[in-house]
Every structure is written in C-alpha cells, then in structure tokens.
Scaffold this active site. Structure first.
Site, PDB file in Angstrom:
ATOM      1  N   HIS A   1      11.770   9.399 -14.682  1.00  0.00           N
ATOM      2  CA  HIS A   1      12.485  10.337 -13.807  1.00  0.00           C
ATOM      3  C   HIS A   1      13.103   9.614 -12.618  1.00  0.00           C
ATOM      4  O   HIS A   1      12.557   8.624 -12.135  1.00  0.00           O
ATOM      5  CB  HIS A   1      11.524  11.389 -13.232  1.00  0.00           C
TER       6      HIS A   1
ATOM      7  N   HIS B   1       6.043   7.422 -15.373  1.00  0.00           N
ATOM      8  CA  HIS B   1       4.809   8.208 -15.296  1.00  0.00           C
ATOM      9  C   HIS B   1       3.823   7.798 -16.385  1.00  0.00           C
ATOM     10  O   HIS B   1       4.205   7.202 -17.387  1.00  0.00           O
ATOM     11  CB  HIS B   1       5.140   9.697 -15.417  1.00  0.00           C
TER      12      HIS B   1
ATOM     13  N   ARG C   1       2.275   8.748 -11.256  1.00  0.00           N
ATOM     14  CA  ARG C   1       3.370   7.795 -11.093  1.00  0.00           C
ATOM     15  C   ARG C   1       2.742   6.399 -11.178  1.00  0.00           C
ATOM     16  O   ARG C   1       1.864   6.070 -10.398  1.00  0.00           O
ATOM     17  CB  ARG C   1       4.037   8.016  -9.746  1.00  0.00           C
TER      18      ARG C   1
END
Length: 181
Positions: free
Chosen positions: A74, A149, A172
């Site tokens: 992300h 992640h 994370r």
C-alpha cells in the site's frame, strides 16, 4: 553634482530589482519515482520504481527478506518513516475518500496496490500498471510512503470493518519514502 540620497537609493533599488529578475523555472514533468524499502527491525528491503506510461504508472519492484507467500502493498499518506515500525506514515493514501479495494477496482483507495507474492527464498519480484496513481499534482504519490504488510490484503472483500479500511493486511513490516528518480 550632488544626487539627493532618496534618488540614489531609488536608482540602486531599481537596478537590483531589474538585475535580479530571473526567468521562471520551467517545471519538468515527472516521469519516474523510486522507493527504497528498509526495515531496522527485520531483514526486509527492496527497490520499487514508478514510471509514467501512456496507459498509467508502471510499478516494478523486488523485495527480499519476506516470509513466503502473499503480502499487502500500500501507499500511505505520509512520508514520515522515523518510527521503525512504520507507525507514523498515516493511513492508506485515499484522497478521494473511497472504500478499500483491489488494484483493478474502480472504487478503491488510490494507495491500494493489492498483493505481492514472496517465493521460497523470501523474494517478491513484481510488475504491474496502475491507472490511478499520479506522479504530479495535489494527489501525487511523491513524498508519501510505500508499506509492505505482514499478511495478504483481502481487498475489502471480508465482512469486517478492518477489511473495508485496510484489507485486514496485518502489521507494517517495511516502509520507504517515494521520491523523484
């Protein structure tokens, strides 16, 4: 001939103002960006490039030190990576205030890049085109962070609030700032 001080100061000021004017800086279009991923608490590291194409942004990367299997990828709001666990990067980059989704979904966070898959050696090599990412303007990804992640992104398809906001993608495990290449 004596020149009054007021006139002398005015002439000097005019000369300085005229001689210090420069041509406006022409802003070059941004064609490429790069992100170096490093983690101070594990062995995850990588290099990801973002290159502007006619059909979108080509995202290409190699990340090593991962557990075998899929991992969510992300773009997050902020490029503040001073926290070793990437807790200061904010949430997913979502300037259009949409629900979490898959890379190919029209309704998704701009920062939702789906999943990458690490092989048995813990290496993920990937390349895809994203039609929503921008390298310029107020919604540019430059200066934001890229985060890997610990888990698979369920792409917002789960029945929990976490699924609808983060894809239930877990901790994370590495992050880096996206910068000009």
């Amino acid at each position: 001939m004596k020149i009054p001080i007021v006139i002398l100061v005015s002439l000097i000021t005019m000369y300085v103002n005229v001689s210090s004017k420069t041509e406006p800086v022409k802003k070059e279009p941004v064609e490429k960006a790069v992100c170096v991923l490093l983690s101070p608490f594990n062995s995850v590291n990588g290099l990801i490039t973002f290159e502007k194409l006619v059909k979108g942004i080509q995202v290409t990367g190699k990340i090593s030190g991962l557990d075998t299997g899929p991992h969510a990828l992300h773009i997050h709001e902020k490029g503040d990576i001073r926290d070793p666990k990437c807790l200061t990067v904010g949430g997913h980059f979502n300037p259009l205030h949409k629900q979490h989704g898959a890379l190919e979904d029209k309704v998704r966070h701009m920062g939702d890049l789906g999943n990458i898959n690490a092989d048995e050696q813990g290496i993920a090599v990937f390349s895809f085109v994203d039609k929503q990412l921008l390298l310029e303007g107020p919604n540019s990804i430059i200066g934001r962070s890229l985060v890997v992640h610990s888990k698979i992104d369920d792409l917002g398809r789960g029945n929990t609030l976490e699924s609808k906001t983060t894809g239930a993608s877990g901790e994370r495990i590495a992050c880096g700032v996206i910068g000009y290449a």
